[in-house]
Design a protein around this motif. Structure first.
Motif, PDB file in Angstrom:
ATOM      1  N   GLU A  52       1.122  50.069  52.007  1.00 34.90           N
ATOM      2  CA  GLU A  52       0.454  49.685  53.246  1.00 34.90           C
ATOM      3  C   GLU A  52      -0.879  49.041  52.924  1.00 34.90           C
ATOM      4  OE1 GLU A  52      -0.265  53.310  55.367  1.00 34.90           O
ATOM      5  OE2 GLU A  52      -1.528  54.138  53.803  1.00 34.90           O
ATOM      6  N   GLN A 105     -10.501  46.616  52.596  1.00 33.08           N
ATOM      7  CA  GLN A 105      -9.069  46.789  52.785  1.00 33.08           C
ATOM      8  C   GLN A 105      -8.336  46.361  51.524  1.00 33.08           C
ATOM      9  OE1 GLN A 105      -8.239  44.584  56.448  1.00 33.08           O
ATOM     10  NE2 GLN A 105      -7.865  46.582  57.391  1.00 33.08           N
ATOM     11  N   LEU A 125      -8.017  57.946  48.234  1.00 39.22           N
ATOM     12  CA  LEU A 125      -7.317  57.722  49.497  1.00 39.22           C
ATOM     13  C   LEU A 125      -6.587  59.008  49.843  1.00 39.22           C
ATOM     14  CD1 LEU A 125      -6.641  55.545  51.620  1.00 39.22           C
ATOM     15  CD2 LEU A 125      -4.663  54.953  50.234  1.00 39.22           C
ATOM     16  N   SER A 144      -4.643  49.674  53.191  1.00 40.65           N
ATOM     17  CA  SER A 144      -5.457  50.875  53.329  1.00 40.65           C
ATOM     18  C   SER A 144      -6.933  50.523  53.344  1.00 40.65           C
ATOM     19  CB  SER A 144      -5.198  51.830  52.163  1.00 40.65           C
ATOM     20  OG  SER A 144      -3.847  52.208  52.115  1.00 40.65           O
ATOM     21  N   THR A 179      -1.881  48.386  49.092  1.00 41.54           N
ATOM     22  CA  THR A 179      -1.514  49.400  48.109  1.00 41.54           C
ATOM     23  C   THR A 179      -0.022  49.302  47.823  1.00 41.54           C
ATOM     24  OG1 THR A 179      -1.242  51.117  49.798  1.00 41.54           O
ATOM     25  CG2 THR A 179      -3.399  50.962  48.716  1.00 41.54           C
TER      26      THR A 179
END
Length: 175
Positions: free
Chosen positions: A111, A18, A141, A113, A21
């Motif tokens: 967020e 995780q 992504l 990601s 970003t």
């Protein structure tokens, strides 16, 4: 390994990482979420004399003095413009056996990601707007690339101190 420890596409859950970003100068960057303590709204940053250009100053974070680094200035020598979406990400780095908190100014946080290790590659050995040693890897992504930062290198206290004194990182290490 049982089927219950694998995701539907057959990859091990341990391969998924995780990243927080965020946007900076029209680029998408990521920091390992385990290195992020918190995200705060941009507020009063107190300038400190004789600091490198990329250090905006310090903030008071619940009684602790935290230096604040302008990543835009660190990467491209162009200061980050403060807007209503500008945030300070409080990152943690390891320094001299302890944890040090440093705030980094970003244009906007996107967020958290999930990026599978299989969807990452080593940074290219050419070009780029930032130093190659600042990049840990490039993640894919959806239809975007995320530049995953090597937080320990980007926020290296010894290198920032060397910038303050006008020395290169190699000169500071030799001194």
């Amino acid at each position: 390994m049982t089927d219950s420890t694998r995701e539907d596409h057959g990859r091990n859950e341990d391969d998924m990482r995780q990243y927080l970003t965020f946007r900076l100068h029209d680029e998408l960057y990521g920091i390992d979420i385990l290195r992020v303590r918190e995200i705060i709204e941009y507020g009063k940053v107190t300038p400190v004399p004789r600091m490198p250009d990329c250090v905006r100053g310090i903030i008071n974070l619940r009684g602790s003095v935290v230096p604040v680094l302008d990543l835009g200035k660190r990467f491209t020598k162009v200061a980050t413009e403060v807007t209503p979406k500008t945030c300070i990400v409080i990152a943690e780095i390891e320094e001299d056996g302890g944890i040090v908190e440093i705030g980094v100014i970003v244009d906007a946080v996107n967020e958290v990601s999930d990026i599978d290790d299989a969807d990452t590659e080593a940074p290219p050995s050419f070009g780029g707007r930032i130093r190659q040693d600042f990049i840990q890897k490039i993640g894919k992504l959806e239809e975007h690339f995320v530049i995953v930062l090597n937080v320990d290198k980007v926020l290296d206290i010894d290198e920032l101190s060397a910038l303050q004194s006008g020395l290169t990182a190699n000169e500071a290490a030799a001194a």
